[in-house]
Each structure stands twice: as C-alpha cells, then as structure tokens.
Design an enzyme around this catalytic site. Sequence first.
Site, PDB file in Angstrom:
ATOM      1  N   VAL A 101       0.874  -1.165   0.000  1.00 51.94           N
ATOM      2  CA  VAL A 101       0.000   0.000   0.000  1.00 51.94           C
ATOM      3  C   VAL A 101       0.913   1.218   0.000  1.00 51.94           C
ATOM      4  O   VAL A 101       1.934   1.225   0.697  1.00 51.94           O
ATOM      5  CB  VAL A 101      -0.899   0.026   1.254  1.00 51.94           C
ATOM      6  CG1 VAL A 101      -1.804   1.263   1.247  1.00 51.94           C
ATOM      7  CG2 VAL A 101      -1.726  -1.249   1.350  1.00 51.94           C
ATOM      8  N   CYS A 102       0.557   2.227  -0.789  1.00 48.28           N
ATOM      9  CA  CYS A 102       1.275   3.503  -0.772  1.00 48.28           C
ATOM     10  C   CYS A 102       2.760   3.243  -1.084  1.00 48.28           C
ATOM     11  O   CYS A 102       3.076   2.385  -1.910  1.00 48.28           O
ATOM     12  CB  CYS A 102       1.050   4.164   0.595  1.00 48.28           C
ATOM     13  SG  CYS A 102       1.458   5.916   0.715  1.00 48.28           S
ATOM     14  N   ASN A 103       3.671   3.982  -0.443  1.00 47.67           N
ATOM     15  CA  ASN A 103       5.090   3.788  -0.770  1.00 47.67           C
ATOM     16  C   ASN A 103       5.676   2.528  -0.137  1.00 47.67           C
ATOM     17  O   ASN A 103       6.903   2.342  -0.159  1.00 47.67           O
ATOM     18  CB  ASN A 103       5.902   5.040  -0.451  1.00 47.67           C
ATOM     19  CG  ASN A 103       5.657   5.525   0.953  1.00 47.67           C
ATOM     20  OD1 ASN A 103       5.468   4.712   1.860  1.00 47.67           O
ATOM     21  ND2 ASN A 103       5.670   6.824   1.159  1.00 47.67           N
TER      22      ASN A 103
END
Lengths: 218, 218
Positions: A101-103
């Site tokens: 998820v995300c970075n």
Amino acid sequence: MKVAIMLYDGITALDAIGPYEVFATVEGIQVEFVAKKKGLIKLDSKMGYLHADLSFSEVPSADILIVPGCRPPNFKAPMNDEDTLQWMQRIHETTKWTTSVCNGSLILSAAGLLKGAKATSHWGSFDILNSLGAIPTEERVVRQGKMVTAAGVSSGIDMALQLVAWEWGEDISQSVQLLLEYDPMPPFDAGSPQKAPAPMVEQVKVMLKELAKQEPHL
Amino acid sequence: MKVAIMLYDGITALDAIGPYEVFATVEGIQVEFVAKKKGLIKLDSKMGYLHADLSFSEVPSADILIVPGCRPPNFKAPMNDEDTLQWMQRIHETTKWTTSVCNGSLILSAAGLLKGAKATSHWGSFDILNSLGAIPTEERVVRQGKMVTAAGVSSGIDMALQLVAWEWGEDISQSVQLLLEYDPMPPFDAGSPQKAPAPMVEQVKVMLKELAKQEPHL
C-alpha cells in the site's frame, strides 16, 4: 489462509488497518501483524502506536503479504535493513499474493521484488519507484503476476476488496463492503493529483520531495 | 486543538484509525488515544490490538471526541460501564464537537448524549439506536448541533474530512484528501443496504441481529 501485515516504526496506520479490516471481516482468514521485533510500533504521526504480535522469526510463510507505506522519509529505514529485506524475500517465496500500500512499494522494490514490474505507489513517490526499477503505473490497484500494489494510503481498502474478490469470490467481497458500509462519500473530489487544484498538488509535491531527502529520525 | 479517540476492548480498528489518519495529517492537531485503562486494546477480530496511550483520568477535556464502534455485541460493555459513560459526559461538556463512527452512536446514546437528536449508525443498528431515544437518519454523516455521527466503519474517514473542512477550512480538508490519496474506487457498488443485493442485505441483517442478542465475551 494467512495474511501477514509487515509493520515497522514510522508506518502510516491506515495503510495497515485499511486492508486489515477488509481481511479480518472475511470468515476464516487469519491476519497477523509482524515486525522485526514484536511489541509497540511507532506511527509516523508520533501520536500513537500499532502492535506487532509476532516477530519475523515467528512467521516463516504467508498466503498474502502486505507491506504498508509511511510518510517520507520513513521508508528508508526498512529499505536499508537487511533483516527486513530478507524476511520479505523469504515470505514472498511462499505467497500467493505479495502486495503493498502507498510507498510500501518502495520497500518491496528495495527487496528486489518489483524489478521491471508495473507497479503503483503514493502519487508523490513515482520518481523514486522508477529509480528503483519498477514501472510506475497510474492506477488505483496494479496487478502484475502475483504482485499487487496500491496507490496512496486509503487505497489499501480498495486493493484488499479486489483481492478478496479474486481469491474468495465477488459475493464475499461485496458482503465485506456492505458490512464495512464502504459507500464512500468524501465531501470533496480532491483525492488524486488529477482532481485536486493544481497549485495544491504542486505544494504537496514539493513538501513530499523535501521530506524524502531527509534521514528518518524515529 | 485536541482530538480524543475513545478506545475499548472489542473495538473495530478502522472506526478509530480512519478518523485518526485524517486528523493526524492536519498540521497542529494533537490526537490522543484514550481508554478506561491505558495499554493494549483488543480488537473485535481477536487478531490484533490498538494501544491507548492515556487513561480517562489523564484526559479531562478535548476539542473533538470520537467514539468508534465495534462488532455487535461488543458495544454492550462500554454502554454498561459507569466510568466510561461518565467520562464521555464530562468530556462532552468541554468539546466543540462530539462524534461517533458506526455503532459508537449507541454508546453516545447510552451516555444520554443523543436524546431526541438526529443521528446515524451502522445501517444494521438503526433499531437499537431508535430504542435508545435518538432519531435514526439515513445519511453518511449526520450533524445536529455539535453532535456528529457517521454511518458504518469506513464512514469515519468521510466524517473526519467534513469536520476538518468545517473547523480548519476546505483547503486543508482537500489537501488531507490528496495526501491520503482518498479517491475511492471500490471494485463493487455494494457498500450500503440500498446498493447491495437484497438477499445479501437480509442475510447480513439477520446475522448482526443475532450477534447483538449475545453477551460480549472479550
């Protein structure tokens, strides 16, 4: 089936808890919070904690691995930690799905798991994702083989519902959506760089880039 | 400004972490996780913990109070705990906004804070909400005076963005939405009883009603 969520100091809580809540709502799925060292895990806001119930050495395999993201520059710590990279690599050999998820996708990249693969990340991290050898792809959820990456923070909910649909069927995924009353109605339509006002996007981009240059101090 | 999130054993993690993430992203807001007894807080899934950094006695006031919900029948424990009800009543006297997510509104009702007020809850809890003297209202976020209640689980994100807009302005709220990349794209459109298949809604409703009859065992 077992879902392992990897925690580390400086993490963004919603990156982990969004997918957790989806998987925890499916009957029969075991969700485990895992970290290098079990115990309290500091949040990036410095205003609270998550909790790792298990340490890496206690979790040799998982059907689904989730690597959540964090505010920059916090991803540098797990990206430079040999134990963390090796654990992800070992777990990846056992998974049916390896996800972020995300970075969190930067951390997967650091472990060599996204080389030449289409992937996404927080929109502000596409340059770094590219420099690590992945192919940044502007979609909410990107699937390449068994690698599934999601965009920024809140996108983990969408990714998890998608995975539930692929693995357990559309009916189960829809009933989870209904139970979580996930019928989103944000008061504005500013959730992506394409939709938010351009000067705001520019300002946030500069802020994130400056943060990413710093060293983590947790 | 200070946001106090009330935790209790058996809570739904996303009810608390959704609004947390929104408020924690606004510069200058202090978010505090508070419970009757500080320390680890068991999740309703029994597969993890949140953490209360402060006990009731350490938090005499807040600008915003958030009461998250839980799977039925877990709300019965805080609804029948005198210390919990009294703390909510005391904090409510100091707040600018008193809020709930999901069936957290039942707990607010038990404290007498929603008598005769329009309010929402998880869609499966409207009967109980009504029996407690509130006026169930089918909206994602319901505001009556300083009471703001949100629908099921994931709706806390929408409520928090709305509160940030009211209190800190639309620009700040939009920049938080952009930072959290909250541009929701659920794979299905089954997030409310109006949108999900009718037999599925009926099945979930029966399950929730049966659960609500039980006694909590945490």
